[in-house]
Design a protein around this motif. Structure first.
Motif, PDB file in Angstrom:
ATOM      1  N   GLN A  41     -66.029  -6.039 -26.852  1.00 45.38           N
ATOM      2  CA  GLN A  41     -64.860  -5.162 -26.835  1.00 45.38           C
ATOM      3  C   GLN A  41     -63.553  -5.948 -26.824  1.00 45.38           C
ATOM      4  O   GLN A  41     -62.475  -5.353 -26.803  1.00 45.38           O
ATOM      5  CB  GLN A  41     -64.902  -4.251 -25.608  1.00 45.38           C
TER       6      GLN A  41
ATOM      7  N   ASP B 181     -58.179  -5.266 -26.548  1.00 41.37           N
ATOM      8  CA  ASP B 181     -59.386  -4.677 -25.972  1.00 41.37           C
ATOM      9  C   ASP B 181     -59.651  -3.337 -26.631  1.00 41.37           C
ATOM     10  O   ASP B 181     -58.751  -2.482 -26.701  1.00 41.37           O
ATOM     11  CB  ASP B 181     -59.240  -4.468 -24.466  1.00 41.37           C
TER      12      ASP B 181
ATOM     13  N   LYS C  74     -61.473   0.122 -26.378  1.00 37.76           N
ATOM     14  CA  LYS C  74     -62.024   0.965 -25.325  1.00 37.76           C
ATOM     15  C   LYS C  74     -63.062   1.927 -25.890  1.00 37.76           C
ATOM     16  O   LYS C  74     -62.828   2.576 -26.916  1.00 37.76           O
ATOM     17  CB  LYS C  74     -60.906   1.768 -24.648  1.00 37.76           C
TER      18      LYS C  74
ATOM     19  N   GLU D  21     -65.126   7.652 -22.773  1.00 33.07           N
ATOM     20  CA  GLU D  21     -65.838   7.852 -21.521  1.00 33.07           C
ATOM     21  C   GLU D  21     -66.640   9.146 -21.481  1.00 33.07           C
ATOM     22  O   GLU D  21     -67.270   9.456 -20.472  1.00 33.07           O
ATOM     23  CB  GLU D  21     -64.826   7.855 -20.367  1.00 33.07           C
TER      24      GLU D  21
END
Length: 566
Positions: free
Chosen positions: A219, A225, A227, A230
């Motif tokens: 990642q 980064d 993500k 979720e």
């Protein structure tokens, strides 16, 4: 071949010894005439005896006899030698003196060392052809060329080299490998390459090679980064994660264009147009920062299509598919992905390509780690490391020279006797695949099984007190222990002393005698103990002769020697 002759006046604990490494000729340097005299050996070995491209010489001797010291001199030619150069430091260095003759590209070179420093260097004027010229004129030179030589110390206290990094094969590393089976990319890669070798295939090919990549690796793209959403568990994001892993792998290749000059010089040499396949790093990072779903990640992956095809011979979709099917377990709680492969599985090729690329771009970080399961034993690691070393060095030497010298210090250590028995043949078979190279293997060993594969000319005793040492090729272990390793007794010292004590004692009890008769494995010694039990006296020489008279000549010679040892 590189090492031809070494005449030592004094070097460490070796005094006044000459070693001939050529199996066909003997070479001696006449400094007064500035000539190398070449003579055919009485015990010459046919050039094709071992294989079409490899010859083997083995140094034997007791511990401390100087085998490693000889290896050290031979290894000097791995660097350029110059007049006045010291060959070794230390308080005794000023007493060292020797003359070393070696070859490079069909020319012969002479190095003369006196008082611990190079005092003379010579080179033959014409290309050497031993079948035509027996006296070779030399001229003085200021420095020697570098020979393609490589020193491999395989015992537990020395160093072996893996790529550009050193890894110490001591007990702590052996413990780490047995319990964690973690090693550098280079080690795993070359281990994987030799896994198809005949000696390793049946024993080790069923091992699992694993690639464990953490969330912090797949990642993270530089300072960007990516993500993961979720809303669902990682289990349902398997394809998405495979896409990110593929993207991270290809981005790592592109990034290495600026950071790994050696890798890209090699790539550009094979394909000068490959630089046009690399997407721009700044625009890539900007696009990567916009990834928000599996679809957007895969769309960006397609920008790497030319690069993916070049390094993996597949389209990005197939690379993602391979990763998807190589994943054999669920994600860990912290998002680590585990990919598995075995050389006897059908997914072998994609894994090999990934491992190869990771080795070439030199991305060796803890978040991306290759392992082998179940772990190898110390002996298995050493065998793999040895074969991988031979494979790698033979391959690397193609670009530098036709001749290569490999110095192997006790390559048979830690191996089971069955593997030791096959060692010489296995090394020859492996090196025979590099038919264009001329390879000289110079090994040291304490092992009579290894020596029994070599003709007498190939076995050099590092011991000035020895005279005629007898034949070696196809010889039995007892004779080799006595004549080549200078072991007068091949029975354990405790067993020998215990049996002698019992035979000589007048007060030995029957219980001890009966126990020894039941336990002793040598027929002649058992016969002596039985007579001791019956007569309570030492066995008479005439009784031994009566027993021996019933044996064949071969049995008689062998067992008489055993009795003398007991």
């Amino acid at each position: 071949m590189s090492a031809l002759s070494l005449s030592i006046e004094r070097w460490r604990n070796i005094v006044e010894q000459t070693f001939d490494f050529s199996l066909q000729y003997r070479y001696r340097f006449d400094e007064g005439q500035q000539e190398i005299n070449v003579e055919l050996r009485d015990d010459a070995v046919p050039e094709q005896f071992f294989s079409g491209n490899t010859e083997v010489v083995c140094l034997t001797g007791k511990n401390g006899s100087g085998k490693s010291g000889v290896m050290g001199i031979l290894n000097l030619t791995g660097t350029s030698l110059k007049i006045g150069q010291s060959v070794e430091g230390g308080t005794d260095a000023s007493t060292y003196a020797f003359t070393y003759i070696f070859t490079r590209f069909d020319y012969l070179y002479v190095v003369k060392v006196t008082q611990g420093k190079v005092s003379g260097l010579w080179q033959t004027r014409d290309k050497f052809r031993a079948d035509k010229i027996m006296r070779l004129s030399c001229e003085q030179i200021k420095s020697t060329p570098i020979v393609d030589t490589w020193y491999y110390a395989s015992n537990n206290l020395q160093l072996s080299f893996s790529g550009n990094k050193n890894s110490r094969h001591d007990l702590s590393i052996s413990h780490r490998r047995r319990n964690k089976s973690h090693a550098g990319h280079d080690e795993i890669f070359y281990c994987y390459q030799v896994m198809g070798h005949l000696d390793l295939r049946e024993r080790m090919a069923s091992r699992l090679f694993t690639w464990n990549v953490q969330r912090s690796w797949y990642q993270k793209f530089g300072n960007i980064d990516v993500k993961l959403p979720e809303d669902t568990s990682l289990h349902y994001k398997k394809k998405y994660v495979a896409t990110l892993v593929a993207l991270r792998l290809l981005w790592g290749i592109a990034r290495s264009y600026e950071e790994n000059d050696y890798f890209w010089r090699t790539v550009n040499k094979d394909n000068p147009d490959v630089r046009y396949l690399i997407p721009g790093n700044d625009s890539l990072l900007e696009n990567i920062s916009q990834i928000s779903s599996e679809e957007s990640a895969f769309k960006l992956l397609n920008e790497f299509s030319p690069l993916c095809h070049y390094f993996f011979s597949v389209e990005p979709y197939m690379l993602v598919k391979s990763l998807y099917y190589m994943q054999r377990s669920n994600f860990t709680r912290n998002g680590t992905v585990r990919y598995e492969c075995s050389p006897d599985r059908q997914n072998d090729e994609p894994f090999h390509s990934i491992l190869s690329v990771m080795v070439q771009i030199k991305e060796n970080v803890s978040e991306s780690r290759f392992t082998i399961e179940p772990p190898f034993s110390t002996g298995e690691w050493k065998l793999i490391d040895l074969y991988a070393t031979l494979q790698r060095k033979a391959k690397e030497s193609r670009a530098r020279a036709n001749n290569m010298q490999l110095l192997l210090d006790e390559p048979d250590s830690d191996l089971h006797p069955d593997l030791q028995r096959c060692l010489i043949k296995s090394m020859l078979d492996l090196l025979a695949t590099h038919a264009k190279q001329r390879i000289q293997l110079i090994i040291s060993s304490h092992n009579p099984i290894v020596i029994s594969d070599l003709p007498s000319a190939s076995v050099i005793a590092v011991d000035s007190s020895t005279d005629i040492l007898g034949k070696t090729f196809g010889s039995n272990i007892h004779d080799l222990y006595k004549h080549r390793f200078f072991v007068e007794r091949s029975v354990g010292a405790f067993a020998s002393s215990k049996i002698r004590e019992v035979l000589d004692s007048e007060e030995i009890d029957d219980e001890m005698l009966r126990f020894l008769i039941a336990e002793t494995g040598e027929p002649v010694v058992v016969y002596a103990l039985q007579n001791k039990l019956r007569t309570t006296k030492n066995m008479a020489d005439q009784e031994i002769d009566q027993f021996l008279s019933r044996l064949t000549d071969q049995q008689r010679a062998l067992l008489r020697g055993k009795l003398n040892e007991g």
